[in-house]
Design a protein around this motif. Sequence first.
Motif, PDB file in Angstrom:
ATOM      1  N   PHE A   1      17.749  17.136 -29.093  1.00 39.23           N
ATOM      2  CA  PHE A   1      18.089  17.076 -30.574  1.00 39.23           C
ATOM      3  C   PHE A   1      16.922  18.737 -31.161  1.00 39.23           C
ATOM      4  N   GLY A   2      15.893  19.158 -30.326  1.00 38.01           N
ATOM      5  CA  GLY A   2      15.690  20.515 -30.456  1.00 38.01           C
ATOM      6  C   GLY A   2      14.432  20.170 -31.750  1.00 38.01           C
ATOM      7  N   GLU A   3      14.401  20.803 -32.271  1.00 44.06           N
ATOM      8  CA  GLU A   3      13.162  20.757 -33.803  1.00 44.06           C
ATOM      9  C   GLU A   3      13.672  19.684 -34.778  1.00 44.06           C
ATOM     10  N   ASP A   4      14.666  18.863 -34.776  1.00 40.36           N
ATOM     11  CA  ASP A   4      15.243  17.427 -35.361  1.00 40.36           C
ATOM     12  C   ASP A   4      14.904  16.394 -34.960  1.00 40.36           C
TER      13      ASP A   4
ATOM     14  N   THR B   1      21.457   7.698 -32.854  1.00 45.15           N
ATOM     15  CA  THR B   1      22.145   9.073 -32.942  1.00 45.15           C
ATOM     16  C   THR B   1      23.142   9.488 -32.080  1.00 45.15           C
ATOM     17  N   ASP B   2      24.286   9.509 -31.744  1.00 42.47           N
ATOM     18  CA  ASP B   2      24.621  10.208 -30.761  1.00 42.47           C
ATOM     19  C   ASP B   2      24.493  11.929 -30.525  1.00 42.47           C
ATOM     20  N   PRO B   3      24.106  12.417 -29.477  1.00 45.65           N
ATOM     21  CA  PRO B   3      23.863  13.425 -29.016  1.00 45.65           C
ATOM     22  C   PRO B   3      25.104  14.667 -29.366  1.00 45.65           C
ATOM     23  N   ALA B   4      25.921  14.106 -29.205  1.00 42.34           N
ATOM     24  CA  ALA B   4      27.074  14.883 -29.137  1.00 42.34           C
ATOM     25  C   ALA B   4      27.771  15.132 -30.874  1.00 42.34           C
ATOM     26  N   ALA B   5      27.582  14.017 -30.996  1.00 46.31           N
ATOM     27  CA  ALA B   5      28.297  13.968 -32.378  1.00 46.31           C
ATOM     28  C   ALA B   5      27.182  14.823 -33.278  1.00 46.31           C
TER      29      ALA B   5
ATOM     30  N   ILE C   1      27.377  13.099 -43.547  1.00 47.52           N
ATOM     31  CA  ILE C   1      28.670  13.504 -42.555  1.00 47.52           C
ATOM     32  C   ILE C   1      28.582  12.265 -41.367  1.00 47.52           C
ATOM     33  N   PHE C   2      27.478  11.764 -41.072  1.00 46.17           N
ATOM     34  CA  PHE C   2      27.112  10.587 -40.422  1.00 46.17           C
ATOM     35  C   PHE C   2      27.366   9.593 -40.445  1.00 46.17           C
ATOM     36  N   GLY C   3      27.159   8.882 -41.963  1.00 47.58           N
ATOM     37  CA  GLY C   3      26.957   7.824 -42.718  1.00 47.58           C
ATOM     38  C   GLY C   3      26.717   6.659 -41.979  1.00 47.58           C
ATOM     39  N   ARG C   4      24.858   7.187 -41.856  1.00 46.89           N
ATOM     40  CA  ARG C   4      24.410   6.012 -40.614  1.00 46.89           C
ATOM     41  C   ARG C   4      23.208   5.492 -41.200  1.00 46.89           C
ATOM     42  N   ARG C   5      22.646   4.151 -40.689  1.00 46.47           N
ATOM     43  CA  ARG C   5      21.643   3.507 -40.961  1.00 46.47           C
ATOM     44  C   ARG C   5      21.257   3.949 -42.772  1.00 46.47           C
TER      45      ARG C   5
END
Length: 325
Positions: free
Chosen positions: A67-70, A78-82, A128-132
């Motif tokens: 995920f780099g800096e994030d 979280t899925d890296p590709a998504a 966009i994800f709608g997660r957690r």
Amino acid sequence: MAKDFYEVLGVSRDADPADIQRAYRRLARQNHPDVNKHSEAEERFKDIAEAYDVLSDPELRRRYDAFGEDFRRVPPDTDPAAWREARTYADAGAGARGRWSSGTGPSGGFGAGDFGDEVDIEDLLGGIFGRRGRGGRGRDGWGPGPVPGSDHEAEVEVSVEEAYHGTERSFTISGPDGPRTLDVTIPAGVVDGQRIRLRGQGGPGSGSAAAGDLFLVVRIADHPRYRVEGRDLHALLPIAPWEAALGASVSVDTPGGAATVKVPAGSSSHRRLRLKGRGLPHTRGKPGNFYAELQVRVPGTPTDEEQRLFEELAKVSSFDARSRR
């Protein structure tokens, strides 16, 4: 500009742990404020310590690579590709920034100042994800829905002893709902520049979105006896001339209690003796080491007998302290 931890340490992205450790030790020695008096050395040293703390931890390194800096604020599942796909989508539509300030900073003597931070387009990706509970889709199914709260950052200063044993801090922060007091446990073995995450203590989210996180950045205060280099501790160890010449077992104070080092016969000032594992602890890896640097000291006002013996030694000794041999 975001820092690339691999570039900071000067290693490739496929570097193994041994290469990362070697690079860290070399750069830490070169940039330690006690050695390098350049104005940028201290900041450079902090960057090196932060990069090593992340890349030497397998789980943090995996998340950083993904995920780099994030990597600190992306939810664990979280899925890296998504994430990359959503970020690309968000960057394409980015055109606005918001700002929220929590008001005054902590009152516990941190000197951290305002916790205000910008809410940039990455903070909207939860929509966009709608997660957690970090966000959801807008009513049209595409625009961002509730906006997650922004992450904030503040510094907390601890002593070497507190970094070794762990400690607690209580401080008050101000926000839209008024002041609130936080009790924080600083774990044993923290290093300078390490971040402690307090979930949900950052900026408030809008609508049903969750609040952001508060990151406490640990700063280890200067110490009159110890010098900190990553997890390693350094200290001067005064010894008498006869202890240096003949060898001796000498007691040395460490944050974990008194320890004994054996001074080899024929030792001189600046020789370093290592106490393995007596530096700062590590919950997931090897602890640092403690290095005692010898400092040969002579009596400032020798007694008559000491004076006589030193004079006798000077007459019979052929030792040349200035010889390169």
